[in-house]
Design an enzyme around this catalytic site. Structure first.
Site, mmCIF file in Angstrom:
data_model
loop_
_atom_site.group_PDB
_atom_site.id
_atom_site.type_symbol
_atom_site.label_atom_id
_atom_site.label_comp_id
_atom_site.label_asym_id
_atom_site.label_seq_id
_atom_site.Cartn_x
_atom_site.Cartn_y
_atom_site.Cartn_z
ATOM 1 N N TYR A 83 -6.932 52.134 1.427
ATOM 2 C CA TYR A 83 -6.972 51.107 2.464
ATOM 3 C C TYR A 83 -8.029 51.435 3.512
ATOM 4 C CZ TYR A 83 -5.340 48.015 6.202
ATOM 5 O OH TYR A 83 -5.264 47.064 7.193
ATOM 6 N N SER A 106 -9.695 46.465 9.796
ATOM 7 C CA SER A 106 -8.572 47.179 10.410
ATOM 8 C C SER A 106 -9.130 48.305 11.273
ATOM 9 C CB SER A 106 -7.666 47.775 9.320
ATOM 10 O OG SER A 106 -6.769 48.722 9.859
#
Length: 289
Positions: free
Chosen positions: A181, A164
């Site tokens: 995350y 990401s």
């Protein structure tokens, strides 16, 4: 005098006859990638997620695609919970029943958790790290023999890790801070670099993709805020959010002969938003709406 000449350009992006495994492939970016693999020539694409019904529904949709490379090309459901070693082992055993080689492994399964640092639990952080990092390592480790069997000097097998832009920038903090995350995606990118060096000599490449904002279930929390999708799209240098073709093009490139000499790289797919100043301030203002 130019000695080298490009040979067989028409097949440069073909995945004819390739066998792919896509974790987290029942929806979102994983499903986009699986669709691209089938349409680019893959003969078998194994779709995995922990939701049995979602796996089966995704495969039914993929097997109805009018642009599959051949009538025999097929998506096969292999449901498994990749968040633990038992689930990854189950996934491997299911795939092994159908094939003795794997050309492409897309490690796409992932999770996020958004919460203020003051209330963020250890359990939530650990859960995200388990799926986003440990599961990738264990999946690669178990599938190595099948990947190695398929690879060669000229046509290596491919590992593609879905990371990401959160791996390389600070995306969200405050009330929807994605601490686990972001840390997990940074970790898995560096894991990919280590795998590239370790597995390259075994004729396996490893690369990571870093998507930005795509309309998926994972981004619903943020993009679902009033006006958020339009504002984030407007702040992007390209003036829009990501679309399925953006993911499809990159994964097919990396998985095809065109990407055979790309190894250990991290490719952002975000329209250049990573380099726009003030994105964090924009997100913060959206959260406060």
């Amino acid at each position: 005098m130019a000695e080298a000449q490009l040979q067989d350009y028409p097949s440069l992006f073909s995945l004819k006859g390739k066998i792919a495994v896509v974790t987290g492939g029942s929806r979102g970016l994983g499903l986009h990638a699986a669709s691209a693999f089938l349409q680019a020539g893959a003969s078998k694409v194994f779709i995995s997620s922990r939701d049995v019904a979602a796996c089966e529904e995704a495969c039914e949709a993929l097997n109805r695609l009018p642009n599959r490379s051949s009538p025999d090309a097929i998506a096969i459901p292999v449901p498994a919970d990749s968040s633990n070693l038992a689930g990854v082992t189950q996934l491997f055993k299911q795939v092994e029943k159908h094939t003795d080689r794997v050309d492409i492994l897309l490690a796409n399964a992932g999770a996020t958790w958004a919460e203020s640092i003051d209330t963020h639990s250890d359990e939530a952080f650990a859960s995200v790290m388990d799926l986003n990092v440990r599961a990738v390592f264990n999946t690669v480790r178990l599938f190595c023999p099948l990947l190695e069997k398929a690879g060669s000097v000229q046509d290596p097998s491919r590992i593609i890790i879905t990371a990401s832009v959160a791996a390389v920038s600070v995306v969200t903090v405050g009330k929807i801070g994605t601490y686990g995350y972001s840390a997990s995606k940074a970790a898995v990118v560096h894991l990919g670099r280590n795998l590239a060096v370790e597995l390259g000599p075994r004729h396996i490449t490893t690369n990571s993709i870093c998507p930005g904002y795509f309309p998926t279930k994972m981004t619903d929390v943020l993009l679902g805020l009033p006006g958020a999708a339009d504002k984030i799209a407007g702040a992007n240098p390209m003036g829009r959010l990501g679309v399925p073709e953006d993911i499809a093009g990159v994964v097919v490139f990396l998985a095809s002969r065109a990407g055979a000499h790309v190894n250990g790289e991290t490719i952002a797919i975000d329209g250049g938003a990573l380099w726009v100043r003030g994105e964090l301030a924009l997100l913060d203002s959206l959260i406060k709406l």
